[in-house]
Design a protein around this motif. Sequence first.
Motif, short mmCIF file in Angstrom:
data_model
loop_
_atom_site.label_atom_id
_atom_site.label_comp_id
_atom_site.label_asym_id
_atom_site.label_seq_id
_atom_site.Cartn_x
_atom_site.Cartn_y
_atom_site.Cartn_z
N THR A 10 9.80 -3.84 77.72
CA THR A 10 10.62 -5.03 77.89
C THR A 10 10.56 -5.53 79.32
N ILE A 11 10.64 -4.62 80.28
CA ILE A 11 10.55 -5.00 81.69
C ILE A 11 9.19 -5.61 81.99
N ILE A 12 8.14 -5.02 81.46
CA ILE A 12 6.79 -5.55 81.68
C ILE A 12 6.66 -6.96 81.12
N LEU A 13 7.16 -7.18 79.91
CA LEU A 13 7.06 -8.52 79.31
C LEU A 13 7.91 -9.54 80.05
N LEU A 14 9.12 -9.15 80.45
CA LEU A 14 9.97 -10.07 81.21
C LEU A 14 9.36 -10.41 82.56
N LEU A 15 8.84 -9.41 83.25
CA LEU A 15 8.22 -9.64 84.55
C LEU A 15 6.98 -10.52 84.42
N THR A 16 6.19 -10.29 83.39
CA THR A 16 5.01 -11.12 83.15
C THR A 16 5.42 -12.57 82.89
N GLY A 17 6.43 -12.75 82.05
CA GLY A 17 6.90 -14.11 81.76
C GLY A 17 7.45 -14.81 82.99
N MET A 18 8.20 -14.08 83.80
CA MET A 18 8.78 -14.70 85.00
C MET A 18 7.70 -15.04 86.02
N LEU A 19 6.72 -14.15 86.23
CA LEU A 19 5.64 -14.44 87.16
C LEU A 19 4.79 -15.62 86.69
N THR A 20 4.53 -15.68 85.40
CA THR A 20 3.72 -16.78 84.86
C THR A 20 4.47 -18.10 84.96
N ALA A 21 5.74 -18.10 84.60
CA ALA A 21 6.53 -19.33 84.70
C ALA A 21 6.62 -19.78 86.16
N PHE A 22 6.82 -18.82 87.05
CA PHE A 22 6.92 -19.17 88.46
C PHE A 22 5.61 -19.75 88.97
N PHE A 23 4.48 -19.23 88.50
CA PHE A 23 3.19 -19.76 88.93
C PHE A 23 3.07 -21.25 88.62
N TYR A 24 3.51 -21.65 87.43
CA TYR A 24 3.38 -23.05 87.05
C TYR A 24 4.44 -23.93 87.69
N VAL A 25 5.62 -23.41 87.95
CA VAL A 25 6.69 -24.19 88.58
C VAL A 25 6.47 -24.29 90.09
N HIS A 26 5.81 -23.31 90.66
CA HIS A 26 5.63 -23.21 92.11
C HIS A 26 4.98 -24.46 92.71
N GLU A 27 4.07 -25.07 92.00
CA GLU A 27 3.36 -26.24 92.53
C GLU A 27 4.26 -27.46 92.67
N THR A 28 5.40 -27.49 92.02
CA THR A 28 6.30 -28.64 92.12
C THR A 28 7.26 -28.52 93.30
N PHE A 29 7.30 -27.37 93.95
CA PHE A 29 8.21 -27.17 95.08
C PHE A 29 7.72 -27.94 96.30
N PRO A 30 8.66 -28.30 97.21
CA PRO A 30 8.24 -28.88 98.49
C PRO A 30 7.46 -27.83 99.31
N LEU A 56 -17.96 -13.98 87.58
CA LEU A 56 -17.54 -14.05 86.19
C LEU A 56 -17.49 -15.49 85.68
N GLY A 57 -17.30 -16.42 86.60
CA GLY A 57 -17.27 -17.82 86.22
C GLY A 57 -16.00 -18.27 85.51
N ILE A 58 -14.93 -17.51 85.66
CA ILE A 58 -13.66 -17.88 85.02
C ILE A 58 -12.82 -18.66 86.02
N PRO A 59 -12.50 -19.92 85.72
CA PRO A 59 -11.62 -20.69 86.62
C PRO A 59 -10.17 -20.25 86.39
N VAL A 60 -9.74 -19.23 87.10
CA VAL A 60 -8.45 -18.58 86.83
C VAL A 60 -7.29 -19.54 86.94
N TYR A 61 -7.28 -20.39 87.97
CA TYR A 61 -6.15 -21.29 88.17
C TYR A 61 -6.02 -22.34 87.06
N GLU A 62 -7.12 -22.65 86.38
CA GLU A 62 -7.09 -23.65 85.31
C GLU A 62 -7.06 -23.03 83.92
N THR A 63 -7.04 -21.70 83.83
CA THR A 63 -7.10 -21.03 82.54
C THR A 63 -5.80 -20.27 82.29
#
Length: 96
Positions: A10-30, A56-63
Amino acid sequence: MKKGLSIKLTIILLLTGMLTAFFYVHETFPKPIRAATALLGTPTAIASGLSYYLNLGIPVYETPWAVVFSNLIASIIIVILSNTFLEWRRKRKELS
């Protein structure tokens, strides 16, 4: 399933969700707030660097799956390290 294992999952899934959500919200911050909170995006930056240097050719930021996967790996490592530290501290306390 053992209670301790389900709590860790549960902690792993919550932490993963919070880090992922923060990654996408982070770009909207000043910019001043983005600079102060940039370290929370480190798992994605490490995955992007590895993808580049290992060709590897994986565009991580866009995937999205790569962002979630890198945050999942980071969450697993954080939980393992914190559990190891807490066990070490508990054993040390019992000996004294």
